[in-house]
Design a protein around this motif. Structure first.
Motif, short mmCIF file in Angstrom:
data_model
loop_
_atom_site.label_atom_id
_atom_site.label_comp_id
_atom_site.label_asym_id
_atom_site.label_seq_id
_atom_site.Cartn_x
_atom_site.Cartn_y
_atom_site.Cartn_z
N LEU A 72 13.61 28.55 9.25
CA LEU A 72 14.03 28.41 10.65
C LEU A 72 12.91 27.79 11.47
N GLY A 73 13.28 26.93 12.43
CA GLY A 73 12.29 26.24 13.25
C GLY A 73 11.29 27.16 13.91
N LEU A 74 11.72 28.34 14.33
CA LEU A 74 10.83 29.28 15.01
C LEU A 74 9.73 29.81 14.10
N LEU A 75 9.87 29.63 12.79
CA LEU A 75 8.88 30.15 11.85
C LEU A 75 8.21 29.04 11.04
N GLN A 76 8.44 27.80 11.41
CA GLN A 76 7.87 26.70 10.64
C GLN A 76 6.40 26.46 10.98
N LYS A 133 5.72 24.82 20.28
CA LYS A 133 5.65 25.50 21.57
C LYS A 133 6.80 26.49 21.74
N ARG A 134 7.97 26.14 21.21
CA ARG A 134 9.12 27.02 21.35
C ARG A 134 8.93 28.34 20.60
N GLN A 135 8.04 28.35 19.64
CA GLN A 135 7.81 29.56 18.87
C GLN A 135 7.20 30.68 19.69
N ALA A 136 6.72 30.34 20.89
CA ALA A 136 6.14 31.36 21.76
C ALA A 136 7.13 32.45 22.12
#
Length: 296
Positions: free
Chosen positions: A123-127, A157-160
């Motif tokens: 998932l993008g949030l964990l890449q 940045k979105r992973q914040a």
């Protein structure tokens, strides 16, 4: 999917969220903003909370002028306001922003309180940056390096939303074992990515469990990746916003299911996968073993 008689709530929710955040960014109370735009306080509140039955373009234009929204961005806001009246469950899939790196899903995920995802790649949030760069570079193969880097930076940045110290979004990722063996970029990139998953899954707001090959197919079907977005409840225990099931379009329109029965179905599918998945400890063990296999 909404009924034929109901317009999608998604554009209204995106519009309301943008206007509320813009107003707050200007330091205006809802009373002040309503007065400046010559609207009633209750009317502005309904717009911001997506409770207005019909969005009026002139009111949205007045709010944009009041908040000093740039002309090009105002044009996109007005387009979104028009889409808020479309009787289609996939309306405004590109959201407020014309750039696909800032689509509706980004705003929805940032506003969510919990994400439940089943995926077959990370998932993008964990890449990691390199894993994201390999995927993005392969998809936007005709883009220049600067554009690729900008997209990678935005993704990181979105992973914040899941790593911030204050009130992070809860994430449950049910990841198919195939993601551990599908090489993205290079063996080195895979090793780093899998070790990253093993470590970040220790965060209290993140649950990561592998759905192994040996478990077969939940419900006997290959249903594909999905993200369920939950927005929490208010002081009275009522949902702040209705939950959604999201399907990334990968070059086609992104899909959102809003009907309660549809969302419930995907909750049931997630529950079935969860019952067949490894627990979190065994998941981390498998991730570390897979990472070592790439460096052997």
């Amino acid at each position: 999917m909404t009924s034929e008689d109901d317009a999608s709530t998604l554009p209204r929710r995106q519009l309301g969220r943008f206007l509320r955040e813009t107003r707050e960014g200007q330091g205006l109370s809802i009373d002040q903003a309503a007065r400046l735009a010559e609207l009633s306080k209750s009317g502005l509140h309904r717009i911001e909370t997506a409770q207005v039955a019909k969005v009026k373009i002139r009111e949205i234009r007045a709010l944009c002028e009041t908040f000093g929204v740039p002309v090009d961005e105002t044009s996109r806001v007005l387009k979104l306001a028009e889409q808020a009246q479309v009787k289609s469950w996939h309306a405004a899939f590109d959201g407020l922003y014309s750039d696909s790196t800032f689509n509706m899903y980004v705003g929805l995920a940032a506003a969510a309180r919990q994400l439940i995802a089943y995926h077959e790649i990370v998932l993008g949030l964990l890449q990691t940056a390199d894993y994201a760069r390999a995927l993005i570079g392969s998809f936007y193969r005709d883009s220049d390096p600067e554009d690729i880097e900008r997209r990678v930076e935005l993704r990181l940045k979105r992973q914040a939303v899941i790593t911030r110290k204050s009130d992070p979004v809860k994430l449950e990722l049910l990841l198919h074992e195939s993601a551990l063996h599908r090489v993205v970029g290079s063996p080195r990139i895979m090793a780093v990515q899998l070790r990253h998953l093993a470590e970040i899954s220790k965060l209290p707001n993140i649950s990561l469990r592998i759905h192994p090959f040996a478990s077969g197919c939940a419900w006997g079907v290959l249903h594909g990746p999905v993200v369920i977005l939950e927005f929490g409840t208010d002081a009275k225990g009522q949902p702040v916003e209705p939950p959604l099931a999201y399907f990334e379009g990968n070059g086609k329109p992104d899909l959102y299911l809003e009907h309660a029965d549809d969302v419930r179905r995907y909750h049931d599918i997630a529950s079935a996968i969860r019952s067949m998945a490894l627990d979190e400890t065994h998941t981390r063990d498998l991730l570390r073993r897979a990472a070592r296999s790439y460096t052997a």
